[in-house]
Enzyme design. Sequence first.
Site, PDB file in Angstrom:
ATOM      1  N   TYR A  62      85.004 114.783 -24.111  1.00 45.94           N
ATOM      2  CA  TYR A  62      86.356 115.299 -23.920  1.00 45.94           C
ATOM      3  C   TYR A  62      87.000 114.728 -22.648  1.00 45.94           C
ATOM      4  CZ  TYR A  62      85.113 118.924 -27.390  1.00 45.94           C
ATOM      5  OH  TYR A  62      84.723 119.596 -28.522  1.00 45.94           O
ATOM      6  N   LYS A  74      71.779 113.465 -28.602  1.00 49.99           N
ATOM      7  CA  LYS A  74      71.606 112.763 -29.875  1.00 49.99           C
ATOM      8  C   LYS A  74      71.161 111.364 -29.481  1.00 49.99           C
ATOM      9  CE  LYS A  74      71.853 112.271 -34.319  1.00 49.99           C
ATOM     10  NZ  LYS A  74      70.832 112.837 -35.203  1.00 49.99           N
ATOM     11  N   ASP A 111      71.351 117.977 -34.093  1.00 46.82           N
ATOM     12  CA  ASP A 111      71.212 118.428 -35.488  1.00 46.82           C
ATOM     13  C   ASP A 111      70.001 119.346 -35.639  1.00 46.82           C
ATOM     14  OD1 ASP A 111      69.856 116.111 -34.810  1.00 46.82           O
ATOM     15  OD2 ASP A 111      70.325 115.011 -36.643  1.00 46.82           O
ATOM     16  N   ASP A 152      80.295 122.764 -27.230  1.00 42.98           N
ATOM     17  CA  ASP A 152      81.408 123.415 -27.923  1.00 42.98           C
ATOM     18  C   ASP A 152      80.955 123.853 -29.319  1.00 42.98           C
ATOM     19  OD1 ASP A 152      83.895 124.246 -28.726  1.00 42.98           O
ATOM     20  OD2 ASP A 152      84.896 122.318 -28.470  1.00 42.98           O
ATOM     21  N   ASP A 187      79.883 127.960 -30.970  1.00 44.35           N
ATOM     22  CA  ASP A 187      80.452 128.682 -32.119  1.00 44.35           C
ATOM     23  C   ASP A 187      79.315 129.147 -33.029  1.00 44.35           C
ATOM     24  OD1 ASP A 187      83.121 128.292 -31.270  1.00 44.35           O
ATOM     25  OD2 ASP A 187      83.798 128.075 -33.345  1.00 44.35           O
TER      26      ASP A 187
HETATM   27 MG    MG Z   1      85.192 125.843 -29.231  1.00 38.92          MG
END
Ligand code: MG
Length: 349
Positions: free
Chosen positions: A135, A185, A218, A242, A246
């Site tokens: 980001y 990763k 993963d 991020d 969730d």
């Molecule tokens: Mg988020």
Amino acid sequence: MTTYKLALIPGDGIGLDVTDATMEVLTAAAQRFGFELKSDVFPWSCEYYIKHGVMMPEDGIATLSKFDAIYLGAVGWPDTVPDSVSLHGLLLPIRKAFTQYANIRPHRLLPGVEGPLKCDAFDILCIRENTEGEYSGAGGRVHQGQDNEVATEVSVFTRKGVERIIRFGFEQARARRKHLTSVTKSNAQKYSMVFWDEVTREVAQEYPDVTVSHMHIDAMCAKMVMAPETLDVIVASNLFGDILTDLGAAIQGGLGFAASANICPDPAVPSMFEPVHGSAPDIAGKNIANPIAAIWSGAMMLDHLGEKDAASAVLAAVEAATLQGVGTKQGQSTTDEITAAILAALEVS
Ligand code: MG
Ligand code: NAI
């Protein structure tokens, strides 16, 4: 009496409802524990953008720098302002300008809340890198609209940035169950993520009392669902953190429970506290948003400001409310009812 100056940015949608609920609870906690919260409210939001063409004024960061902490509800209203504009116009600049490099997200099943996994030992702390990585905002588009159009989004990982977030994660692990899992990763991303793994191994030398695991993102998604009790502190890049948070929110019963803090450890710089969830346009204005994520984030703010007893009391009041079954199932209680139950529990605790 100690007074803390708070900058409140309620934002959009349910951000307004949950900020109100949080301030009601924090104000009650302040009265009980003998300190004062003096808040200035800033209407920076998508509505503000429509009127002014910017998400916050040019001197917004300078204005915020004068506060002890920033509290943000949620920002985004995709029907009128593209999410990339609202996010890059307000949230991300604040996190970067104040070097709030550690995004702390606790995921834990509150008493009385049944997550989808039917496990009772879900208690992890996700530390997400918050200022760079995927980001960073580096990149661009050329030949827009043509068939040779190109878009790049460059992930930026600096030694300083990676070292400090890994070290922050180790400190947290040291204060908990002493296990850290670094998520990358690095099989597929052979530069940035291999670098992250190397830095993790270097920093790990300073923390011989903490055990370390390395996992790919993963595999970590599967592990969080299949064996969450084996995890303690997770450290991940901006994007991976991020996404994982969730998932963590879902396992703890939903986004209405997931709290977060954007921390700059330098006390001279304001940190920012906000729930993980967004503005939830689908339920905005209906008085059914769960304010627990926001109130828990408020407790994290009190803790960061040094009001540890008040922070613990707020969290205990949240737990007392959920133990009574208030706010444990989406749609069962209104925002006001959940807030009232937490306030009542705060008074008697
Ligand atoms: Mg988020
Ligand atoms: P969202 O988190 O707003 O909503 C996802 C789903 O979770 C929706 O069904 C919503 O109703 C539910 N939900 C979220 N919070 C809840 C709560 N407290 N109680 C009950 N249900 C809740 O994510 P979405 O829909 O992807 O994004 C909506 C807007 O919010 C977008 O503009 C997005 O960019 C923005 N956003 C802002 C964030 C922030 O300000 N930190 C974080 C995430 C999204």
